[in-house]
Design a protein around this motif. Structure first.
Motif, short mmCIF file in Angstrom:
data_model
loop_
_atom_site.label_atom_id
_atom_site.label_comp_id
_atom_site.label_asym_id
_atom_site.label_seq_id
_atom_site.Cartn_x
_atom_site.Cartn_y
_atom_site.Cartn_z
N ASN A 11 -36.62 5.91 -31.58
CA ASN A 11 -35.49 5.75 -30.66
C ASN A 11 -34.31 5.06 -31.36
N ASN A 12 -34.60 4.10 -32.22
CA ASN A 12 -33.53 3.45 -32.98
C ASN A 12 -32.82 4.45 -33.90
N ASN A 15 -30.51 6.60 -31.99
CA ASN A 15 -29.25 5.90 -31.75
C ASN A 15 -28.38 5.92 -33.01
N TYR A 19 -24.68 7.40 -33.45
CA TYR A 19 -23.58 6.61 -34.02
C TYR A 19 -22.90 7.37 -35.16
N LEU A 70 -32.40 6.03 -24.33
CA LEU A 70 -31.03 6.03 -24.84
C LEU A 70 -30.43 4.64 -24.68
N VAL A 73 -24.24 3.10 -27.67
CA VAL A 73 -23.81 3.49 -29.02
C VAL A 73 -22.60 2.64 -29.40
#
Ligand SMILES: [Fe+2]
Ligand SMILES: [Fe+2]
Length: 171
Positions: A11-12, A15, A19, A70, A73
């Protein structure tokens, strides 16, 4: 089934890819604002690619029975000093992402999570390409130095990049 730790790590990365998309979209807007449409074009497709990376992670997390979470961001910078500064920042960013991917692979290996390891191998190869492509443009910008004509030549070259890829990536 993913472990909770691996699910969080993926999940990181999801992200981080979002980004990246944000960052390159912001770079697209910067190039548009200084009328370098070829550079802008290159960043537009770069941003799209990052979103496909994010979706690969999204789909993988779900297909392994994990939960996509989620998160916010971070806002990217909106201004750079020059096209050279943009590509220096881009290379630095891609190197950082390569580090993140390598750390993820380490985690997958430590957890004996072979499916995740195999999934991540695509990203390992992709990062080699990313660094090569970005580094190639950066080298051209450095060679050009202060010559304005060179900037427009590179701009014309970068205008050729299309969604499927390669034109400007092989320069
Ligand atoms: Fe990516
Ligand atoms: Fe990337």
């Amino acid at each position: 089934m993913l472990t909770e730790k691996m699910e969080n790590a993926l999940n990181n990365q999801l992200n981080a890819e979002l980004y990246s998309g944000y960052l390159y979209l912001s770079m697209n807007a910067y190039f548009k604002s200084i009328n370098l449409d070829g550079f802008a074009n290159w960043m537009y497709f770069q941003a799209q690619e990052e979103l496909t990376h994010a979706m690969k992670l999204y789909d993988f997390i779900i297909s392994r029975g994990g939960r996509v979470k989620l998160a916010q961001v971070e806002a990217p910078p909106t201004l750079w000093d020059s096209p050279l500064a943009v590509f220096e920042a881009t290379l630095e960013h891609e190197r950082k992402v390569t580090g993140l991917i390598n750390d993820l692979v380490d985690r997958a290996l430590e957890a004996h999570d072979h499916a995740t390891n195999i999934f991540l191998q695509w990203f390992v190869s992709e990062q080699v390409e990313e660094e090569e492509n970005v580094g190639g443009v950066l080298e051209q910008l450095k060679l050009m130095g202060e010559a304005k004509g060179g900037l427009f030549m590179i701009d014309r070259e970068l205008a050729k990049r299309s969604p499927t890829g390669a034109a400007a990536e092989s320069t």
